[in-house]
Every structure is written in structure tokens, then in C-alpha cells.
Design a protein around this motif. Structure first.
Motif, PDB file in Angstrom:
ATOM      1  N   ARG A  35       0.833  -1.197   0.000  1.00 56.80           N
ATOM      2  CA  ARG A  35       0.000   0.000   0.000  1.00 56.80           C
ATOM      3  C   ARG A  35       0.869   1.248   0.000  1.00 56.80           C
ATOM      4  NH1 ARG A  35      -5.107  -1.287   4.067  1.00 56.80           N
ATOM      5  NH2 ARG A  35      -5.575  -3.382   3.249  1.00 56.80           N
ATOM      6  N   GLN A  36       0.345   2.290  -0.596  1.00 53.15           N
ATOM      7  CA  GLN A  36       1.055   3.567  -0.629  1.00 53.15           C
ATOM      8  C   GLN A  36       0.147   4.656  -0.059  1.00 53.15           C
ATOM      9  OE1 GLN A  36       3.109   4.553  -4.276  1.00 53.15           O
ATOM     10  NE2 GLN A  36       3.018   6.755  -3.876  1.00 53.15           N
ATOM     11  N   TYR A  37       0.735   5.487   0.805  1.00 56.43           N
ATOM     12  CA  TYR A  37       0.008   6.576   1.438  1.00 56.43           C
ATOM     13  C   TYR A  37       0.739   7.883   1.146  1.00 56.43           C
ATOM     14  CZ  TYR A  37      -1.839   2.610   4.107  1.00 56.43           C
ATOM     15  OH  TYR A  37      -2.395   1.411   4.473  1.00 56.43           O
ATOM     16  N   HIS A  38      -0.019   8.928   0.866  1.00 60.32           N
ATOM     17  CA  HIS A  38       0.571  10.238   0.566  1.00 60.32           C
ATOM     18  C   HIS A  38       0.074  11.256   1.578  1.00 60.32           C
ATOM     19  CE1 HIS A  38       2.382  13.350  -1.986  1.00 60.32           C
ATOM     20  NE2 HIS A  38       1.303  14.078  -1.721  1.00 60.32           N
ATOM     21  N   ILE A  39       0.984  12.007   2.146  1.00 58.54           N
ATOM     22  CA  ILE A  39       0.649  13.028   3.147  1.00 58.54           C
ATOM     23  C   ILE A  39       1.230  14.357   2.697  1.00 58.54           C
ATOM     24  CG2 ILE A  39       0.937  13.770   5.542  1.00 58.54           C
ATOM     25  CD1 ILE A  39       1.286  10.783   6.260  1.00 58.54           C
ATOM     26  N   GLU A  40       0.396  15.373   2.603  1.00 60.49           N
ATOM     27  CA  GLU A  40       0.819  16.727   2.263  1.00 60.49           C
ATOM     28  C   GLU A  40       1.010  17.535   3.544  1.00 60.49           C
ATOM     29  OE1 GLU A  40       1.524  18.454  -0.484  1.00 60.49           O
ATOM     30  OE2 GLU A  40       1.201  16.826  -1.941  1.00 60.49           O
ATOM     31  N   ARG A  41       2.130  18.206   3.641  1.00 62.62           N
ATOM     32  CA  ARG A  41       2.424  19.011   4.828  1.00 62.62           C
ATOM     33  C   ARG A  41       1.302  20.007   5.125  1.00 62.62           C
ATOM     34  NH1 ARG A  41       7.512  20.492   6.990  1.00 62.62           N
ATOM     35  NH2 ARG A  41       7.322  22.180   8.496  1.00 62.62           N
ATOM     36  N   LYS A  42       0.792  20.657   4.101  1.00 61.41           N
ATOM     37  CA  LYS A  42      -0.208  21.706   4.300  1.00 61.41           C
ATOM     38  C   LYS A  42      -1.503  21.169   4.890  1.00 61.41           C
ATOM     39  CE  LYS A  42      -1.787  21.385  -0.497  1.00 61.41           C
ATOM     40  NZ  LYS A  42      -1.882  22.115  -1.790  1.00 61.41           N
ATOM     41  N   GLU A  43      -1.719  19.841   4.788  1.00 58.80           N
ATOM     42  CA  GLU A  43      -2.948  19.240   5.301  1.00 58.80           C
ATOM     43  C   GLU A  43      -2.814  18.735   6.738  1.00 58.80           C
ATOM     44  OE1 GLU A  43      -3.910  16.246   2.458  1.00 58.80           O
ATOM     45  OE2 GLU A  43      -4.391  17.686   0.869  1.00 58.80           O
ATOM     46  N   VAL A  44      -1.611  18.776   7.291  1.00 60.27           N
ATOM     47  CA  VAL A  44      -1.392  18.239   8.649  1.00 60.27           C
ATOM     48  C   VAL A  44      -0.710  19.276   9.549  1.00 60.27           C
ATOM     49  CG1 VAL A  44      -1.370  15.821   7.952  1.00 60.27           C
ATOM     50  CG2 VAL A  44       0.759  17.141   7.872  1.00 60.27           C
ATOM     51  N   LEU A  45      -0.918  20.539   9.268  1.00 56.33           N
ATOM     52  CA  LEU A  45      -0.243  21.592  10.030  1.00 56.33           C
ATOM     53  C   LEU A  45      -0.641  21.587  11.500  1.00 56.33           C
ATOM     54  CD1 LEU A  45      -0.343  24.564   7.472  1.00 56.33           C
ATOM     55  CD2 LEU A  45       1.596  23.095   8.058  1.00 56.33           C
ATOM     56  N   ASP A  46      -1.906  21.292  11.797  1.00 59.77           N
ATOM     57  CA  ASP A  46      -2.337  21.242  13.203  1.00 59.77           C
ATOM     58  C   ASP A  46      -1.652  20.089  13.935  1.00 59.77           C
ATOM     59  OD1 ASP A  46      -3.972  23.428  12.857  1.00 59.77           O
ATOM     60  OD2 ASP A  46      -5.813  22.258  12.615  1.00 59.77           O
ATOM     61  N   ASP A  47      -1.533  18.962  13.268  1.00 54.82           N
ATOM     62  CA  ASP A  47      -0.850  17.812  13.875  1.00 54.82           C
ATOM     63  C   ASP A  47       0.623  18.124  14.103  1.00 54.82           C
ATOM     64  OD1 ASP A  47      -3.037  15.739  13.791  1.00 54.82           O
ATOM     65  OD2 ASP A  47      -2.918  16.205  11.665  1.00 54.82           O
ATOM     66  N   ILE A  48       1.249  18.775  13.151  1.00 53.63           N
ATOM     67  CA  ILE A  48       2.653  19.161  13.293  1.00 53.63           C
ATOM     68  C   ILE A  48       2.835  20.092  14.479  1.00 53.63           C
ATOM     69  CG2 ILE A  48       4.469  20.576  12.231  1.00 53.63           C
ATOM     70  CD1 ILE A  48       3.751  19.285   9.557  1.00 53.63           C
ATOM     71  N   GLU A  49       1.941  21.052  14.613  1.00 56.61           N
ATOM     72  CA  GLU A  49       2.036  22.000  15.726  1.00 56.61           C
ATOM     73  C   GLU A  49       1.874  21.284  17.067  1.00 56.61           C
ATOM     74  OE1 GLU A  49       2.882  25.479  17.540  1.00 56.61           O
ATOM     75  OE2 GLU A  49       2.977  25.044  15.397  1.00 56.61           O
TER      76      GLU A  49
END
Length: 218
Positions: free
Chosen positions: A178-192
Motif C-alpha cells: 500500500r502507498q500513502y501520501h501526506i501533504e504538509r499543508k494538510e497536517v499543520l495542526d498535527d505538526i504543531e
């Protein structure tokens, strides 16, 4: 473009051996330890991580699953290259990226990707699926501990996306990739959240030299 070249976000360190690489990870928190630092890893608690770091434990765990994953990693990386011929997939063995902004963070990628316009991270995982609950952890998402790991990589590198390749093995001998793609701009709250919680726990327990209390799940 050399994605491993030191820049404003990180310092690239190339070690001469696996043993040196393990030693260089001793004093900082890597991606695989990040979920323990923020208290969401059910296999290694914040208290376990604190004790490991305080004792200077650097030995590598060796078991069948890890040996299997290590053997399959270059194969899955090459498979990704073949499937995405327009992408530049780079890899440096025994490499560590030290964050310049957060002095307790480091990251070792399974690969770095240039898509022609942006830089990203390649992460490779293998997992032996023993029951339906383990499979559900991979349904349309990345399991929490791996999710935190790759976001840790985005924090250290400043890069824009993650492609995660996972080979899931089943009890009957079959497997699924399986392949999963994550965009930084979509996980900014998680990053914070990871940055804030990680910083608080690092300062409180590791810099403050206070052993975390045992966490009990209700």
C-alpha cells in the motif's frame, strides 16, 4: 539537486558504519521515538524512552520482523523508483539529519524525493498482520506511531510531503503493498501539536531530569 545537503533546516551527518549511526542517535529524539516522546506509543512509553536515553542504550533490537524489514527496504525503495520514473529518489546509508531549529530532533529517512518542484520524504514499512484490528490500523490511514514518525521528518527537513510504502503480510502467506501520501499543508495542526507536546516533554523530563510517571490506560 542533492536533498541530503545541509541547509537552513538541518545538518546532514554521514556516519561510517551502522554502529556509529546508532551511537549518533543517542542524545536526540529520532522519528521512530517521537510517538513515545508525546506519549502515544503503546509499545514504548515516555517513561521507557526516558530510561533508555538516560542509560545511553543504543543497541539495535534484532528479531525476524526487523531482519525482514531491513531486507525488504531496498526492494521497496527500488519499486517506488520504478513506479515513479519522473521522481528523483535519493538515499544515503547511515545518514542522520539534525534539526537546526529544534536541537533535540533528528531524522533518518528511508529516502528523500524530488518531484520536479518540491522535496519530500520516502518512508518504508513492513508489518505482519495477525488480526483484523491490526489491519484496521492501516485502513485509509497510517497507524498513529508511523504518522508521528513521518511528521517528525517533515519538521526536521522542512520538506513538503511524505510518500509511505507499506508491505502488509498476512497469516496465509499473502501480502499487500500500500502507498500513502501526506501533504504538509494538510497536517499543520498535527505538526504543531507534535512540536508543542514534544518540546514540553523534552524540557520537563529530559532537560529537567525528571522520570515520567507510569501512564495507565482506562
Amino acid at each position: 539537486m542533492n536533498l541530503y545537503e545541509s541547509n537552513n533546516e538541518f545538518e546532514f551527518i554521514k556516519l561510517n558504519s551502522r554502529e556509529e549511526w546508532l551511537k549518533a542517535r543517542e542524545t536526540r529524539i529520532g522519528g521512530s521515538e517521537a510517538s513515545s516522546l508525546i506519549g502515544i506509543n503503546k509499545y514504548q512509553s515516555l517513561r521507557d524512552l526516558w530510561r533508555k536515553k538516560k542509560k545511553g542504550i543504543t543497541e539495535e533490537i534484532d528479531n525476524e520482523a526487523i531482519r525482514y524489514g531491513n531486507a525488504l527496504e531496498p526492494i521497496l525503495r527500488e519499486m517506488f523508483r520504478v513506479k515513479h520514473p519522473t521522481m528523483d529518489v535519493q538515499y544515503e546509508e547511515n545518514a542522520i539529519l539534525y534539526s537546526k531549529k529544534y536541537d533535540y530532533m533528528h531524522y533518518s529517512a528511508d529516502g528523500l524525493i524530488w518531484d520536479g518542484a518540491r522535496a519530500g520524504i520516502l518512508e518504508i514499512k513492513t508489518s505482519f498482520i495477525r488480526n483484523s484490528e491490526m489491519l484496521r490500523n492501516w485502513d485509509n490511514k497510517v497507524p498513529d506511531n508511523y504518522f508521528v514518525q513521518v511528521l517528525w521528518g517533515l519538521i526536521v527537513t522542512g520538506y513538503e510531503f511524505v510518500d509511505l510504502i507499506a508491505e502488509l503480510r498476512f497469516m496465509d502467506g499473502n501480502a499487500s503493498i500500500r502507498q500513502y501520501h501526506i501533504e504538509r499543508k494538510e497536517v499543520l495542526d498535527d505538526i504543531e501539536y507534535i512540536i508543542e507536546t514534544g518540546h514540553t516533554n523534552w524540557q520537563t523530563y529530559f532537560i529537567g531530569d525528571i522520570e515520567p510517571k507510569i501512564q495507565f490506560e482506562l
